[in-house]
Design an enzyme around this catalytic site. Structure first.
Site, short mmCIF file in Angstrom:
data_model
loop_
_atom_site.label_atom_id
_atom_site.label_comp_id
_atom_site.label_asym_id
_atom_site.label_seq_id
_atom_site.Cartn_x
_atom_site.Cartn_y
_atom_site.Cartn_z
N GLU A 17 0.82 -1.22 0.00
CA GLU A 17 0.00 0.00 0.00
C GLU A 17 0.85 1.27 0.00
OE1 GLU A 17 -2.82 1.14 -0.40
OE2 GLU A 17 -4.39 -0.29 0.08
N ARG A 103 -8.15 0.85 13.22
CA ARG A 103 -6.78 1.23 12.85
C ARG A 103 -6.84 2.35 11.82
NH1 ARG A 103 -5.10 -0.42 7.81
NH2 ARG A 103 -6.17 -2.20 6.84
N ASN A 151 -9.94 5.51 1.56
CA ASN A 151 -8.89 5.46 0.55
C ASN A 151 -8.94 6.69 -0.35
OD1 ASN A 151 -7.08 3.10 0.55
ND2 ASN A 151 -8.97 1.90 0.51
N ASP A 201 -9.69 1.98 -4.85
CA ASP A 201 -8.72 1.91 -3.75
C ASP A 201 -7.89 3.20 -3.77
OD1 ASP A 201 -6.68 1.00 -1.85
OD2 ASP A 201 -7.37 -1.02 -2.26
#
Length: 294
Positions: A17, A103, A151, A201
């Site tokens: 990522e 998170r 995202n 994404d």
């Protein structure tokens, strides 16, 4: 238009990522969220390095720091970290200390050195995430909630528009952005992918103001015009591309991270580049990566 795609690091990341190019180190940096590793690629030497993060720390995104090293957005808050120093990451703040199942995920810096990051419930797809603005003085400011998977944080070249996506909801939004105040307003749908096999994404913006978005599950790289229309679609040799970033000395190489998680073994055997770092020339240059000012 045919595009040559190269596998530059066949690292089989579980969840590669947020790649970003550092002009100081002349490297591309990115993370494997699930393996919890900070990685770099030096294109001149074609050298890949990986450094494991402390046990139990899941790094969802990184940002370059003006003072050197990185800002880490993790499952236990925000940290500063310099891989050139022997010290462990230094804790700065945790806006969700009361939410141990959450998170921090995708995050990027605006051009005034503020870090924008979204949170998410890690193990379940529930609308319990929040978008935060983390300022150089280490104060954290919630913007809005109800997020499932944050995202695509990115800005137009003129800093008047900010982009943000909820991958689970299959929507990319645009906001009016005030660079001086660090304020967003006028939330609107930029691109609705509902009904499409792929889901939006990570994203980056090129010098012409077009948004490049990785479509996870459909293996597509899509270039979107400033009005949200599809300008170009590139089929990638991986099912799950995760995030693009322009890099190289002239910011003319587009790097793409990918993931290999939850892919059955028989499909992995047929997809050797799953989790790899890819590179391609898309005929346009990117913008320099802003740095966190704190």
């Amino acid at each position: 238009m045919e595009t040559n795609i190269e596998c530059v690091v066949g690292g089989a990341d579980i969840l590669g990522e947020v790649p970003l190019w550092c002009a100081r180190t002349r490297r591309l940096w990115w993370i494997d969220v699930r393996r919890s590793a900070l990685q770099s690629y030096d294109p001149s030497a074609r050298r890949h390095e990986a450094r494991r993060m402390p046990e139990g720390m899941l790094v969802g995104s990184i940002a370059l720091r003006e003072a050197g090293g990185f800002l880490l957005a993790t499952n236990t808050g925000l940290y500063r970290y310099d891989p050139a120093q022997p010290r462990p990451p230094e804790f700065l703040a945790n806006p969700e200390a009361d939410k141990p199942d959450n998170r921090l995920n995708d995050g990027k810096c605006d051009r005034r050195g503020r870090f924008w990051v979204g949170s998410m419930r890690d193990a379940q797809r529930l609308p319990e995430g929040t978008l935060y603005r983390f300022d150089p003085d280490h104060s954290c400011h919630p913007q809005f909630g109800g997020i499932v998977v944050p995202n695509s944080i990115a800005w137009s070249p003129d800093d008047r528009t900010m982009y943000f996506a909820d991958t689970h909801r299959q929507v990319i939004w645009a906001f009016d952005f005030d660079l001086d105040d660090g304020a967003i307003s006028n939330r609107r749908v930029f691109k609705d992918w509902t009904g499409h096999h792929g889901r939006p994404d990570g994203s980056t913006v090129d010098r012409e103001g077009y948004l490049w978005n990785c479509m996870v599950a459909s293996g597509e790289l899509v270039r979107l015009a400033p009005d949200g229309s599809v300008d170009r679609v590139i089929a990638l040799p991986v099912t799950n591309p995760t995030c693009p970033a322009f890099g190289g000395e002239n910011l003319d190489t587009l790097y793409i991270t990918s993931h290999s998680q939850r892919i059955p073994p028989e499909r992995l055997a047929a997809e050797p580049w799953a989790g790899a770092l890819l590179a391609l020339d898309v005929g346009v240059r990117g913008l320099p990566e802003p740095r966190f000012a704190g």
